[in-house]
Design an enzyme around this catalytic site. Structure first.
Site, PDB file in Angstrom:
ATOM      1  N   SER A   1      -7.942  23.640  16.213  1.00 28.05           N
ATOM      2  CA  SER A   1      -8.301  23.337  17.580  1.00 28.05           C
ATOM      3  C   SER A   1      -9.660  23.897  18.004  1.00 28.05           C
ATOM      4  O   SER A   1     -10.193  23.522  19.044  1.00 28.05           O
ATOM      5  CB  SER A   1      -7.220  23.880  18.527  1.00 28.05           C
ATOM      6  OG  SER A   1      -7.111  25.292  18.436  1.00 28.05           O
TER       7      SER A   1
ATOM      8  N   SER B   1      -6.411  26.966  13.240  1.00 33.75           N
ATOM      9  CA  SER B   1      -7.345  26.461  14.243  1.00 33.75           C
ATOM     10  C   SER B   1      -8.729  27.087  14.214  1.00 33.75           C
ATOM     11  O   SER B   1      -9.662  26.538  14.789  1.00 33.75           O
ATOM     12  CB  SER B   1      -6.746  26.630  15.650  1.00 33.75           C
ATOM     13  OG  SER B   1      -5.709  25.696  15.855  1.00 33.75           O
TER      14      SER B   1
ATOM     15  N   LYS C   1     -14.850  28.858  22.927  1.00 31.61           N
ATOM     16  CA  LYS C   1     -13.824  27.810  22.923  1.00 31.61           C
ATOM     17  C   LYS C   1     -13.318  27.561  24.341  1.00 31.61           C
ATOM     18  O   LYS C   1     -13.128  28.500  25.123  1.00 31.61           O
ATOM     19  CB  LYS C   1     -12.689  28.246  22.001  1.00 31.61           C
ATOM     20  CG  LYS C   1     -11.593  27.216  21.778  1.00 31.61           C
ATOM     21  CD  LYS C   1     -10.582  27.735  20.756  1.00 31.61           C
ATOM     22  CE  LYS C   1      -9.492  26.718  20.467  1.00 31.61           C
ATOM     23  NZ  LYS C   1      -8.560  27.188  19.415  1.00 31.61           N
TER      24      LYS C   1
END
Length: 435
Positions: free
Chosen positions: A149, A173, A74
């Site tokens: 996210s 997320s 990420k």
């Protein structure tokens, strides 16, 4: 997807059936072929990855759990020499000098980092779009969001670009993108995995309340292995209970947040599959904390946490007594869930009340969804991630089925504090029982 899992890739490298460089080249080729329509991998580090793979093939420890496995991370995790922006234009040029703790541990376990995957601005949305890297699309339908996210992470996995990822979760997320894209994701018990090097660019403050990191994968076994690599503390092993020995509670509705009938049915089907295997499965329990109160308290704590002292829209500012009262409410709820887990091994619930939805430029406050033919406020959907986030519990998102439109549907398996491996193990049983 036909691509190997992370552990299978490591095993093949260990057996001499392939090499780290060959697997790295293959993953890079998949990214180059598939990423343009999805925009999941937004930072590429292919030259260093190939050099690392060559070095690993020559002298690397082939016994490592992720020996030679190519993966992405990420965007919010620091990788030395690569940008960490959290989607902010003003941080476009920020490059940390040191890897995040999670990245260090994955590299030490043999993983090879190919690059980074997309996020929303400040990691503060359940879709992934920002002014630095643009928008990430769902792998099955470019008109839909992949979630957020950790949306780029889930999209990279679901499209078969890589077998392993790491994300972070405070409002779903990890779990929501996994549910949307049909992959696995684990939200860890609060405080068990390091967040060092996964902070807003240039900051070095205290950990954010309720925020955790965790692995994501296309295979449940990879999830468990990655958890061991990433954990700060030795987490208890899964209790290896047969499905018929489990005591489970299913949740298919919420007093405030509507649920797509297909998702409620998926949760019920998981419960029914366990019941057929001999498990005790309840659909109601007086031990479950008041869900309306939990949602309100969770959103209050989340808002103050993310604002970090800034005034609310009405100009009010939380005082220290306010903050301490919020922590007291959270502690009471955590104790209530602990009492529930004296009776049950796991709770099975929706990850979110909807499947992947169309891209939206509306703020979360103004965003609307249509669920089961009725319009609803998007914000209510945080009730489902909040089931585990607020009491700081582990939860594993596992793909179960698809909707009539062919969109993935996952459920989350929530377990007692520090019983992360139980959550993953029961999720793997759920997956197997529903095939």
């Amino acid at each position: 997807m036909s691509e190997r899992s992370a552990l299978a890739t490591a095993a093949a490298i260990r057996a001499g059936e392939t090499t780290a460089l060959a697997e790295t080249d293959a993953a890079i080729a998949r990214i180059e072929a598939r990423n343009s329509a999805i925009n999941a991998v937004v930072v590429r580090d292919f030259d260093r990855a190939r050099a690392t793979a060559r070095a690993f093939d020559q002298s690397g420890d082939k016994t490592l759990p992720f020996a030679g496995v190519p993966m992405t991370v990420k965007e919010s995790f620091d990788v030395a020499g690569l940008p960490t922006t959290f989607g902010f234009e003003e941080h476009r040029d920020y490059q940390p000098a040191q890897d995040a703790a999670a990245v260090q541990r994955l590299k030490a376990a043999g993983a090879i980092i190919l690059g980074k995957t997309n996020v929303p601005v400040s990691l503060a949305d359940l879709q992934s779009v920002n002014p630095v890297y643009g928008r990430t699309n769902h792998p099955l339908d470019a008109a839909l969001t992949c979630g957020g996210s950790s949306g780029g992470s889930a999209a990279a996995l679901a499209s078969g670009m890589v077998p392993l990822e790491i994300g972070s979760d405070i409002g779903g997320s990890i779990r929501v993108p996994a549910h949307f894209c049909g992959v696995w994701g684990h939200k860890s018990t609060y405080g068990t995995l390091s967040i060092e090097g996964q902070m807003l660019p240039g900051t070095d403050g205290a950990p954010i309340a309720m925020s955790v990191t965790g692995p994501m994968a296309r295979d449940g076994a990879d999830l468990a292995a990655a958890l061991d690599v990433l954990s700060d503390i030795p987490l208890p092993r899964a209790r290896h209970r047969a499905p018929g020995d489990l005591r489970l509670l299913t949740i298919t509705s919420h007093p405030l947040a509507p649920v797509d009938p297909a998702i409620a049915t998926a949760v019920a089907q998981v419960g029914e599959a366990f019941a057929r295997a001999g498990a005790t499965v309840d659909t109601h329990s007086a031990l479950l904390p008041d869900q309306t109160a939990q949602f309100a308290n969770y959103m209050r704590l989340l808002a103050v946490t993310l604002a970090r002292g800034a005034p609310a829209e009405d100009g009010s500012v939380a005082s220290l007594p306010d903050w301490l009262a919020m922590l007291d409410d959270q502690a009471r709820t955590a104790r209530a869930w602990a009492r529930l887990f004296e009776r049950y091994d796991a709770v099975i619930a929706p990850v979110l009340g909807t499947t992947a939805y169309p891209h939206s430029d509306a703020t979360i406050r103004n965003r609307r969804l249509t669920i089961d033919g009725a319009e609803t406020e998007f914000g209510y959907q945080f009730a489902f991630p909040g089931l585990a986030t607020y009491p700081m519990l582990p939860a594993t998102a596992v793909p179960i089925t698809t909707s009539d439109r062919g969109l993935p549907i996952g459920v989350q398996i929530i377990t007692a504090s520090h019983r992360d491996h139980d959550a993953i193990a029961i999720a793997r049983q759920a997956w197997e029982l529903t095939r």
